[in-house]
Design a protein around this motif. Structure first.
Motif, PDB file in Angstrom:
ATOM      1  N   LEU A   1      87.980  82.080  69.377  1.00 43.24           N
ATOM      2  CA  LEU A   1      87.081  83.046  68.762  1.00 43.24           C
ATOM      3  C   LEU A   1      86.996  82.832  67.255  1.00 43.24           C
ATOM      4  O   LEU A   1      87.967  82.457  66.607  1.00 43.24           O
ATOM      5  CB  LEU A   1      87.563  84.471  69.032  1.00 43.24           C
ATOM      6  N   SER A   2      85.827  83.095  66.689  1.00 51.51           N
ATOM      7  CA  SER A   2      85.671  83.080  65.236  1.00 51.51           C
ATOM      8  C   SER A   2      86.173  84.407  64.678  1.00 51.51           C
ATOM      9  O   SER A   2      86.377  85.376  65.433  1.00 51.51           O
ATOM     10  CB  SER A   2      84.204  82.881  64.853  1.00 51.51           C
ATOM     11  N   LEU A   3      86.328  84.469  63.352  1.00 55.15           N
ATOM     12  CA  LEU A   3      86.768  85.723  62.733  1.00 55.15           C
ATOM     13  C   LEU A   3      85.735  86.826  62.958  1.00 55.15           C
ATOM     14  O   LEU A   3      86.090  87.994  63.113  1.00 55.15           O
ATOM     15  CB  LEU A   3      87.025  85.503  61.242  1.00 55.15           C
TER      16      LEU A   3
ATOM     17  N   GLU B   1      89.367  73.677  67.084  1.00 52.75           N
ATOM     18  CA  GLU B   1      88.560  72.519  66.713  1.00 52.75           C
ATOM     19  C   GLU B   1      87.283  72.950  66.016  1.00 52.75           C
ATOM     20  O   GLU B   1      86.797  72.280  65.106  1.00 52.75           O
ATOM     21  CB  GLU B   1      88.213  71.692  67.965  1.00 52.75           C
ATOM     22  N   ALA B   2      86.731  74.075  66.445  1.00 55.45           N
ATOM     23  CA  ALA B   2      85.522  74.605  65.812  1.00 55.45           C
ATOM     24  C   ALA B   2      85.882  75.255  64.481  1.00 55.45           C
ATOM     25  O   ALA B   2      86.831  76.035  64.399  1.00 55.45           O
ATOM     26  CB  ALA B   2      84.850  75.615  66.729  1.00 55.45           C
ATOM     27  N   GLU B   3      85.148  74.941  63.446  1.00 55.64           N
ATOM     28  CA  GLU B   3      85.446  75.459  62.118  1.00 55.64           C
ATOM     29  C   GLU B   3      85.371  76.985  62.091  1.00 55.64           C
ATOM     30  O   GLU B   3      84.437  77.585  62.618  1.00 55.64           O
ATOM     31  CB  GLU B   3      84.455  74.881  61.102  1.00 55.64           C
ATOM     32  N   GLY B   4      86.378  77.612  61.465  1.00 54.60           N
ATOM     33  CA  GLY B   4      86.390  79.065  61.350  1.00 54.60           C
ATOM     34  C   GLY B   4      86.851  79.785  62.589  1.00 54.60           C
ATOM     35  O   GLY B   4      86.761  81.006  62.671  1.00 54.60           O
TER      36      GLY B   4
END
Length: 314
Positions: free
Chosen positions: A230-232, A263-266
């Motif tokens: 999950l992103s922030l 792996e996904a940024e953020g």
């Protein structure tokens, strides 16, 4: 305080310890008279004096809103209601126009008054005091409104809400209701749900805290267990926490080796240790659920779930 103690002082841990003191949540607003409106989320609000009527709050000296608060003749303290988490988050993060799409009206000195809050206090700027890395803003209340809505609370880095303490409502077994009103309450579904929630939490929450994790950290791990990566922004949507506290909780969980960058940024995900810790949390949750609901049949439990989900959907 000795130099050794000063050098060892952990400001992050200090802030976390302060988080054990439950507070309300406010948005403090002002207008500098030239059309520049500002609003900041703050939980530092407190009363100072009844005569004269004085209140205070504190503002970070690095805040971009400082110049407007200094120029304004008044400010308004809007105490948020329990259903205004989105409003709190809106004024807590940087953006060009925090009032875009936010219904409000001008109060004393032009300070914006937010609608549907728990209460608001319109204040004439009275005094500004130096308070370390913050300015302490003292205001003289010139008018106020008590809307009677249940307030939004902030505790251990997460949003919360008011529930009466179980000790205030518990009776000895077999003791009859003290009044006809109490008797009617025993058939009121809202009253029964709040009583049930308090009874459940009174034994579940201490067990969860025994894991060494704060409530906000445990909540985040249990969300990530089902939604790795999950992103922030996704986390903020899933857990009732301000963005700043999500950053803090993620940093703490990273230091404990329970989450890491995805792996996904953020994005963040659970580590192997984090998966083990999360399984332990879910084990505590299952044991509590079995303890409380073990006497009911599977059919009764499924009916209960159906009713709860229908209430949640509204």
């Amino acid at each position: 305080m000795s130099n050794e103690t000063t050098a060892a002082f952990d400001s992050r841990a200090f802030r976390r310890a302060l988080g054990n003191f439950a507070t309300g949540v406010t948005v403090v607003t002002a207008d500098d008279g030239r059309g520049n409106k500002v609003g900041v989320t703050a939980n530092s609000f407190n009363s100072v004096s009844l005569d004269p009527a004085l209140v205070l709050w504190s503002l970070d000296k690095r805040s971009t809103s400082l110049a407007t608060f200094e120029a304004a003749s008044h400010f308004a303290v809007n105490i948020l209601a329990a259903d205004q988490i989105d409003l709190s988050n809106n004024f807590a993060k940087p953006r060009d126009d925090r009032f875009a799409g936010i219904p409000h009206q001008a109060g004393a000195g032009g300070a914006p008054i937010l609608l549907d809050c728990s209460a608001n206090f319109q204040c004439e700027k009275y005094q500004i005091l130096d308070g370390g890395d913050h300015w302490i803003m003292i205001g003289k209340v010139v008018c106020f409104e008590d809307c009677g809505r249940s307030p939004l609370l902030y505790h251990q880095g997460a949003y919360s809400m008011v529930l009466p303490h179980t000790r205030m409502t518990r009776r000895e077994e077999g003791q009859p209701p003290s009044s006809n009103f109490q008797g009617r309450l025993s058939h009121n579904l809202y009253y029964l749900m709040t009583q049930a929630l308090r009874a459940y939490q009174s034994s579940y929450q201490p067990r969860q805290l025994s894991s060494g994790l704060r409530t906000s950290e445990a909540r985040m791990l249990m969300v990530l267990e089902n939604d790795a990566g999950l992103s922030l922004a996704d986390l903020q949507r899933e857990v009732a926490m301000p963005a700043r506290e999500i950053d803090e909780a993620v940093a703490n969980l990273k230091r404990k080796g329970l989450v890491c960058d995805s792996e996904a940024e953020g994005h963040v995900r659970l580590t192997v240790s984090g998966i083990d810790q999360t399984e332990a949390l879910w084990s505590i949750a299952r044991e509590q659920q079995d303890k409380v609901f073990g006497e009911f049949s599977e059919e009764q439990i499924e009916t209960f779930k159906t009713v709860l989900k229908a209430v949640i959907r509204g």
